[in-house]
Design a protein around this motif. Structure first.
Motif, PDB file in Angstrom:
ATOM      1  N   ALA A  28       0.928  -1.349   0.129  1.00 39.06           N
ATOM      2  CA  ALA A  28      -0.180  -0.081   0.012  1.00 39.06           C
ATOM      3  C   ALA A  28       0.877   1.259  -0.141  1.00 39.06           C
ATOM      4  O   ALA A  28       0.519   2.340  -0.526  1.00 39.06           O
ATOM      5  CB  ALA A  28      -1.040  -0.222   1.161  1.00 39.06           C
ATOM      6  N   ALA A  29       1.954   1.190   0.689  1.00 35.93           N
ATOM      7  CA  ALA A  29       2.809   2.448   0.882  1.00 35.93           C
ATOM      8  C   ALA A  29       3.390   2.639  -0.614  1.00 35.93           C
ATOM      9  O   ALA A  29       3.766   3.873  -0.920  1.00 35.93           O
ATOM     10  CB  ALA A  29       3.996   2.152   1.832  1.00 35.93           C
ATOM     11  N   MET A  30       3.730   1.683  -1.360  1.00 34.73           N
ATOM     12  CA  MET A  30       4.358   1.657  -2.855  1.00 34.73           C
ATOM     13  C   MET A  30       3.304   2.334  -3.620  1.00 34.73           C
ATOM     14  O   MET A  30       3.459   3.255  -4.272  1.00 34.73           O
ATOM     15  CB  MET A  30       4.810   0.354  -3.218  1.00 34.73           C
ATOM     16  N   VAL A  31       2.136   1.889  -3.437  1.00 30.83           N
ATOM     17  CA  VAL A  31       0.899   2.521  -4.260  1.00 30.83           C
ATOM     18  C   VAL A  31       0.804   3.906  -3.909  1.00 30.83           C
ATOM     19  O   VAL A  31       0.586   4.862  -4.974  1.00 30.83           O
ATOM     20  CB  VAL A  31      -0.314   1.651  -4.066  1.00 30.83           C
ATOM     21  N   VAL A  32       0.607   4.176  -2.825  1.00 34.39           N
ATOM     22  CA  VAL A  32       0.486   5.628  -2.265  1.00 34.39           C
ATOM     23  C   VAL A  32       1.788   6.513  -2.992  1.00 34.39           C
ATOM     24  O   VAL A  32       1.586   7.593  -3.423  1.00 34.39           O
ATOM     25  CB  VAL A  32       0.492   5.827  -0.905  1.00 34.39           C
ATOM     26  N   LEU A  33       2.937   6.005  -2.638  1.00 33.40           N
ATOM     27  CA  LEU A  33       4.185   6.642  -3.150  1.00 33.40           C
ATOM     28  C   LEU A  33       4.297   6.848  -4.525  1.00 33.40           C
ATOM     29  O   LEU A  33       4.309   7.825  -5.245  1.00 33.40           O
ATOM     30  CB  LEU A  33       5.757   6.087  -2.456  1.00 33.40           C
TER      31      LEU A  33
END
Length: 205
Positions: free
Chosen positions: A189-194
């Protein structure tokens, strides 16, 4: 180059290293498969050493001074992060079992690690766009040497952080499959947001 510049860069680097992303997902996966995490961490470190060498050779300054190239790399990196994040969320790493068979050779893991860090948008943007800003062209020692020192500060921090993470995954998360999946999904999820943020900044601007 003042010691304060090195410390400031190290602070920025530590924040980025601590942010879940592709390196996190790869290290967690290596730890959950069992065995030594050193080939995985070694691959990540070697990838960043190669990027340091390329930037020290002058490519970083060239890219940073060419907005179109930097924008293109940012868009590609953002798209890669979003794709990798979605895949990680859908198939988070879980502890390996005997039925899974061998996890692959240390050599293959090392090569994968080089590819993961070498293509990691976080690392590329840090080295190409941010790192040159912490150097001092008026310093008495060469710019390439300054970049090398800053790059090695990042590499050593990566080695320590990801070795600890891999050992934690192997010791703690292997006995807790649900926690391992949850952490993997957080990383995804952090990768998607970033990645989405990088794309939005470039495509909307």
């Amino acid at each position: 180059m003042a010691a304060g510049s090195i410390a400031a860069f190290w602070g920025v680097a530590l924040v980025l290293i601590s942010t879940p992303g592709a390196d996190w997902a790869f290290t967690l996966g290596a730890g959950l498969r069992g065995g030594s995490v050193l080939p995985a961490v070694g691959g990540l470190v070697l990838g960043y050493v190669l990027i340091t060498a390329v930037v020290a050779a002058g490519v970083g300054a060239l890219v940073a001074s060419t907005p179109a190239v930097l924008a293109g790399l940012t868009v590609l990196g953002g798209a890669y992060l979003v794709w990798h994040g979605v895949v990680t969320c859908a198939r988070p790493a879980v502890p390996a079992t005997a039925a899974d068979g061998p996890a692959g050779t240390d050599w293959n893991t090392l090569l994968k690690g080089i590819g993961v860090s070498g293509l990691n948008p976080k690392g590329l943007l840090l080295f190409l766009a941010l790192l040159p800003q912490f150097t001092d062209p008026a310093a008495s020692w060469p710019l390439a040497g300054q970049i090398g020192v800053l790059g090695m500060a990042f590499v050593v921090t990566c080695a320590v952080f990801y070795t600890g993470m891999g050992l934690l995954a192997r010791i703690v998360l292997r006995a807790r499959p649900a926690a391992a999946r949850a952490l993997g999904r957080v990383s995804g999820a952090a990768m998607v947001v970033l990645g989405g943020t990088l794309l939005a900044e470039r495509l909307i601007a």
